[in-house]
Design a protein around this motif. Sequence first.
Motif, PDB file in Angstrom:
ATOM      1  N   LEU A  20       0.810  -1.215   0.000  1.00 34.64           N
ATOM      2  CA  LEU A  20       0.000   0.000   0.000  1.00 34.64           C
ATOM      3  C   LEU A  20       0.843   1.266   0.000  1.00 34.64           C
ATOM      4  CD1 LEU A  20      -2.681  -1.132   2.596  1.00 34.64           C
ATOM      5  CD2 LEU A  20      -2.911  -1.050   0.104  1.00 34.64           C
ATOM      6  N   GLY A  21       2.136   1.132   0.175  1.00 32.55           N
ATOM      7  CA  GLY A  21       3.020   2.291   0.179  1.00 32.55           C
ATOM      8  C   GLY A  21       4.259   2.007   1.000  1.00 32.55           C
ATOM      9  N   ARG A  22       5.207   2.904   0.919  1.00 34.38           N
ATOM     10  CA  ARG A  22       6.432   2.810   1.711  1.00 34.38           C
ATOM     11  C   ARG A  22       6.553   4.062   2.559  1.00 34.38           C
ATOM     12  NH1 ARG A  22      10.432  -0.687   0.016  1.00 34.38           N
ATOM     13  NH2 ARG A  22      11.324  -0.171   2.050  1.00 34.38           N
ATOM     14  N   ALA A  23       6.777   3.871   3.824  1.00 35.41           N
ATOM     15  CA  ALA A  23       6.972   5.000   4.722  1.00 35.41           C
ATOM     16  C   ALA A  23       7.771   4.519   5.918  1.00 35.41           C
ATOM     17  CB  ALA A  23       5.638   5.583   5.170  1.00 35.41           C
ATOM     18  N   GLU A  24       8.476   5.440   6.524  1.00 35.63           N
ATOM     19  CA  GLU A  24       9.243   5.145   7.727  1.00 35.63           C
ATOM     20  C   GLU A  24       8.604   5.877   8.897  1.00 35.63           C
ATOM     21  OE1 GLU A  24      11.865   3.111   8.008  1.00 35.63           O
ATOM     22  OE2 GLU A  24      11.752   2.614   5.877  1.00 35.63           O
ATOM     23  N   PRO A  25       8.619   5.271  10.080  1.00 36.43           N
ATOM     24  CA  PRO A  25       8.087   5.993  11.241  1.00 36.43           C
ATOM     25  C   PRO A  25       8.933   7.218  11.540  1.00 36.43           C
ATOM     26  CG  PRO A  25       9.199   3.972  11.932  1.00 36.43           C
ATOM     27  CD  PRO A  25       9.140   3.937  10.444  1.00 36.43           C
ATOM     28  N   PRO A  26       8.336   8.209  12.183  1.00 32.68           N
ATOM     29  CA  PRO A  26       9.093   9.431  12.494  1.00 32.68           C
ATOM     30  C   PRO A  26      10.175   9.143  13.538  1.00 32.68           C
ATOM     31  CG  PRO A  26       6.960   9.458  13.584  1.00 32.68           C
ATOM     32  CD  PRO A  26       6.956   8.268  12.701  1.00 32.68           C
ATOM     33  N   ARG A  27      11.387   9.609  13.272  1.00 34.92           N
ATOM     34  CA  ARG A  27      12.451   9.446  14.259  1.00 34.92           C
ATOM     35  C   ARG A  27      12.148  10.253  15.505  1.00 34.92           C
ATOM     36  NH1 ARG A  27      17.137   7.161  11.989  1.00 34.92           N
ATOM     37  NH2 ARG A  27      17.800   7.043  14.171  1.00 34.92           N
ATOM     38  N   PRO A  28      12.463   9.714  16.673  1.00 35.61           N
ATOM     39  CA  PRO A  28      13.413   8.625  16.915  1.00 35.61           C
ATOM     40  C   PRO A  28      12.845   7.213  16.854  1.00 35.61           C
ATOM     41  CG  PRO A  28      12.722   9.557  18.995  1.00 35.61           C
ATOM     42  CD  PRO A  28      12.060  10.384  17.936  1.00 35.61           C
TER      43      PRO A  28
END
Length: 299
Positions: A268-276
Amino acid sequence: MTTGTPFRGLSAFPLTPADEHGRVDTETLARLVERLCEAGVDSIGLLGSTGIYAYLSREERRRAVEAASECGRGRVPLVVGVGTLRTDHAVDLARDAEAAGADALLMAPVSYTPLTQDEAYEHYHAVTGASGLPLCIYNNPGTTHFTFGIDLLARLSRLPTIRAVKMPLPAGGDFAGELASLRGRTQLAVGYSGDWGTADAMLAGADAFYSVLGGTLPRLVLALVRAAQAGDAEEARRLDGVLQPLWDTFKTYGSLRVMYAILDVAGLGRAEPPRPILSLKAEARKQVLAAVEPLLASG
C-alpha cells in the motif's frame, strides 16, 4: 461536510505517511482513505496516534486533512485529531481542521507538566468554543499520562459539542461495568481502542471501536465489528482468533511499528516511522509477515 454519525461502529485510523522531514505524502494518504471509503467503514480517524499527529507541524497536519477530506468528502465522516501541548495551538488546529473539511474532532490532553482535572477541563472548554464540530475526548493515559476521572468526564459531557469518549481497554476487562458507569453519568457515545479488545468491547455493547488495524485492513476488522454489533458472538470470536497472532505482535512491538511494516507488506506504500522511532528489525518483521500474510486477501 459528511452527514452521518462519526462516533458509532468502526472508526478506522490510517497511518499518515510522511518523509524524514515530516512532509506528508498526500498521494499515499489519499489511497489509504479511498481504501477505507470503499470498504464502508463508519468513520475515518485521521491524525490519531497511528496518524503520528504529535510529530507533524501545523502546516502538515492541515495538508493531511485537506487530502483526506478531498478524497472522502460526502462518503465517510472524517474525525480529525487536534491534540497538542498548548491550548492556543489546539484552538488553531481545531479551526484548521474545520476549515479543511473535517466532520468531527478528536483530542487528547497532551502534556509535559502533568495536568490537573481542572486544567484539562479548561483546555477542552477553550477548544469547544473555537469550533462547532462535535468532539470526541481521547482518553489515552498510556501516551499522555493523564487519566480522566468520571467527574471530569461528566463535567465535559455537559459542553454542547462534546459527544463521545474514546477509552482505553478497562483494567480487568470489565467493559460492562465501565459502560454502565459512563452511561450513568454522561450522555457520551462510548468507544474503545486497543485492537485486541475489539470483540470484547463491541460484544459488551460499546458504541464504537477506534481501530489501528482497521486503517489498513478495514474489511476484516469491519466484519468483526459487524458480527459483534449483530450479537453474533461465535463469528466475532472466530475472527478475533484469526487475528490473534497479529494482536500478539501489537503487544510485543507496539501497534505503530507493526502498522508501518504492514503498509509495506500489503503493497500500500512505503513510509518510515518518524524518528526517533525505528522500523522493526528483520526478525520482528518476519513475525509480522507471518501473522499478516494470511489476512491480506480478506483485508
